[in-house]
Design an enzyme around this catalytic site. Structure first.
Site, PDB file in Angstrom:
ATOM      1  N   ARG A 226     -24.597 -36.178 -23.634  1.00 28.34           N
ATOM      2  CA  ARG A 226     -24.083 -34.888 -24.485  1.00 28.34           C
ATOM      3  C   ARG A 226     -25.413 -34.259 -25.037  1.00 28.34           C
ATOM      4  O   ARG A 226     -26.237 -34.969 -25.467  1.00 28.34           O
ATOM      5  CB  ARG A 226     -23.188 -35.648 -25.625  1.00 28.34           C
ATOM      6  CG  ARG A 226     -21.906 -36.066 -25.225  1.00 28.34           C
ATOM      7  CD  ARG A 226     -21.065 -34.764 -24.926  1.00 28.34           C
ATOM      8  NE  ARG A 226     -19.652 -35.001 -24.681  1.00 28.34           N
ATOM      9  CZ  ARG A 226     -19.109 -35.661 -23.296  1.00 28.34           C
ATOM     10  NH1 ARG A 226     -19.763 -35.179 -22.511  1.00 28.34           N
ATOM     11  NH2 ARG A 226     -17.708 -35.738 -23.475  1.00 28.34           N
ATOM     12  N   HIS A 274     -22.612 -28.291 -17.895  1.00 27.20           N
ATOM     13  CA  HIS A 274     -21.792 -29.522 -18.154  1.00 27.20           C
ATOM     14  C   HIS A 274     -20.811 -29.511 -16.770  1.00 27.20           C
ATOM     15  O   HIS A 274     -19.838 -29.551 -16.862  1.00 27.20           O
ATOM     16  CB  HIS A 274     -20.954 -29.200 -19.278  1.00 27.20           C
ATOM     17  CG  HIS A 274     -20.182 -30.430 -19.987  1.00 27.20           C
ATOM     18  ND1 HIS A 274     -20.303 -30.881 -21.312  1.00 27.20           N
ATOM     19  CD2 HIS A 274     -19.769 -31.533 -19.265  1.00 27.20           C
ATOM     20  CE1 HIS A 274     -19.826 -31.849 -21.535  1.00 27.20           C
ATOM     21  NE2 HIS A 274     -19.374 -32.193 -20.285  1.00 27.20           N
TER      22      HIS A 274
HETATM   23  C1  GLV Z   1     -16.837 -35.010 -19.708  1.00 31.20           C
HETATM   24  O1  GLV Z   1     -17.805 -34.640 -20.207  1.00 31.20           O
HETATM   25  C2  GLV Z   1     -16.510 -36.099 -20.017  1.00 31.20           C
HETATM   26  O2  GLV Z   1     -16.461 -36.542 -21.185  1.00 31.20           O
HETATM   27  O3  GLV Z   1     -15.548 -36.557 -19.307  1.00 31.20           O
END
Ligand code: GLV
Length: 311
Positions: A226, A274
């Protein structure tokens, strides 16, 4: 029989509905925000914290399934309605995608791809010193479902792999470390540092000036966890000082990363939005339906989030 409420971005709703119905055609599925009678909703399958406050309106809700691996967004206030268990996904395709993305970037850095691209752009025919797999030490933060898979993949190719986790873990062929002392010991030997941790109060900011300073000079960073795991300014400073030779980043804080952020144009930064991996509804549906059935029957749930641990 109770109904299942699906809540995610509108473009994903039909795909999730079809995937769940393919596993159990008898499910009664409602699509957000058309939930019908509130007392009929028994399970909610959601992606995003924005639905949590509204879930309090369903008096018979007995299960929330989050459509992803990370749950950091769900543990913040307001959190799930009190007493309603939350499950997350442990999905083979999501894990495979993450492991592939890690491998892509491990090989990018290991095989000096950024340097060769720069030489190509300058039309320079020049061989760089040959990389040695057995000498490129990889340290992985997080040895869970995803970190463990990435560790095994890298070890299979012949890289020496270390993995750091909160609790001691045993993985054949991986040097497992844990705790504060284990972290520093791993960092000092990580030529490539990979972050695949869950984001919790303990792991927030774990990639910072101090920890980056412990890496061998010219190390590489790969963050697929993250954005909150890293102090972004500290990554930039480490890249600019040469302490870090390159960074592959999939996650940022905030997301989307603002257009003026220096990462976008930094020559040593390799960004993806992401998008390292995705939840494929058809792959994840069996475990979701399993939990829906278990919740209905009052049987123990699988892949439950431990809110005390934060993941
Ligand atoms: C995406 O970032 C997830 O946590 O699945």
């Amino acid at each position: 029989m109770g109904a299942v409420l699906l809540a995610t971005k509108p473009s994903g709703l039909a795909m999730w509905r079809d995937a769940l119905l393919a596993v159990d055609p008898a499910l009664e599925i409602r699509l957000w925000p058309d939930w019908g009678r509130e007392e009929e909703i028994e399970s909610a399958v959601i992606w995003g914290a924005q639905y949590l406050a509204e879930l309090r309106r369903f008096p018979d809700l007995r299960l929330i399934v989050s459509m992803g691996a990370g749950v950091d967004h769900l543990v913040l206030p307001p959190g799930p309605p009190p007493g309603v268990p939350v499950a997350r996904l442990k999905d083979g395709m999501l894990t495979q995608g993450m492991a592939e993305w890690v491998l892509l970037n491990v090989l990018r850095f290991h095989r000096q791809d950024p340097e060769y691209r720069a030489l190509q752009a300058a039309r320079v025919w020049e061989e760089l010193p040959p990389p040695e797999t057995a000498k490129r030490r990889i340290g992985i933060l997080g040895l869970g479902e995803i970190g463990g898979a990435a560790a095994r993949l890298c070890a299979h190719l012949g890289f020496p792999v270390m993995g750091w986790s909160r609790r001691p873990k045993d993985q054949p062929g991986i040097e497992a470390l844990h705790g504060a002392a284990g972290l520093d010991a791993m960092l000092a030997r990580s030529d490539i540092l990979v972050c695949l941790l869950p984001l919790t109060p303990e792991t927030r900011g774990i990639i910072n000036a101090r920890t980056l300073g412990l890496l061998p000079p010219g190390a590489f960073l790969i963050n697929g966890g993250r954005g909150g795991h890293a102090v972004q300014e500290d990554i930039l400073a480490a890249l600019d000082s040469g302490a870090l030779a390159g960074a592959a980043l999939d996650v940022f804080e905030p997301e989307p990363l603002p257009p003026e952020h220096p990462f976008w144009v930094h020559p040593k930064v390799f960004m993806t939005p992401h998008a390292a991996s995705f939840t494929i509804p058809s792959s994840a549906a069996p475990q979701v339906v399993e939990n829906i059935h278990r919740a209905r029957d009052g049987r123990p749930l699988i892949n439950l989030v431990d809110f005390a641990a934060g993941y």
